[in-house]
Enzyme design. Structure first.
Site, PDB file in Angstrom:
ATOM      1  N   GLY A  28      10.199  -1.141   1.898  1.00 46.78           N
ATOM      2  CA  GLY A  28       8.899  -0.658   2.314  1.00 46.78           C
ATOM      3  C   GLY A  28       7.947  -0.679   1.143  1.00 46.78           C
ATOM      4  N   TYR A  29       6.688  -0.438   1.446  1.00 47.82           N
ATOM      5  CA  TYR A  29       5.637  -0.506   0.436  1.00 47.82           C
ATOM      6  C   TYR A  29       4.925   0.831   0.351  1.00 47.82           C
ATOM      7  CZ  TYR A  29       6.711  -5.355   0.292  1.00 47.82           C
ATOM      8  OH  TYR A  29       7.396  -6.533   0.124  1.00 47.82           O
TER       9      TYR A  29
END
Length: 156
Positions: A28-29
């Site tokens: 994820g970011y």
């Protein structure tokens, strides 16, 4: 400075035979300001956690700093801090000539997408391109994992 030089290709699924086992990746970011060209990624690869900071792409090259972090920390960050949807994929490694190609088979919101990447030491380093690696998409930002989080493959 740490530099990642990576070229990315679409796959001819008919010509590709994947190994029997791959490694599960969930990433994820972390949210950053919209005008920032840097990405901060959290990844669980198998049973290992990582945090990675990547700079803006300049062709096939960009600054990259990656550090191993405790698995529990990575999982907590993915569950609580990262934007949605998460990127889920299975990675397979295939040796071709003197290089290792990484083939990513995406799942979840990016199901149906398969891309291959090769990391190089120099931007002009020669490499053997296998018959199953077709169109190069290195310069197409839609195929960046951070873009697939924003506009998943299912929405193309």
């Amino acid at each position: 400075m740490a530099v990642e030089i990576e070229r990315k290709f679409l796959i001819d699924k008919i010509r590709l035979t994947l190994p029997k086992t791959g490694i599960s990746i969930r990433q994820g970011y972390l949210p950053l300001a919209r005008d920032v060209k840097t990405v901060a990624r959290v990844r669980v690869k198998g049973a290992t956690g990582f945090i990675t900071i990547k700079g803006e792409n300049e062709g096939a090259a960009r600054a990259e700093y990656e550090y191993e972090i405790p698995l529990q920390d990575a999982e907590e960050m993915l569950d609580t801090l990262c934007q949605r949807p998460l990127i889920e994929k299975t990675r397979y490694e295939l040796s071709v000539g003197a290089h290792v190609w990484e083939v990513d088979v995406f799942h979840g919101d990016n199901d149906g997408l398969i891309v291959a990447e090769i990391e190089l030491s120099e931007t002009d380093e020669p490499f053997e391109q296998p018959a199953w690696a077709t169109e190069e998409v290195t310069d197409d930002p839609r195929y960046y994992n951070s873009s697939l989080m924003q506009i998943p493959y299912k929405n193309w």
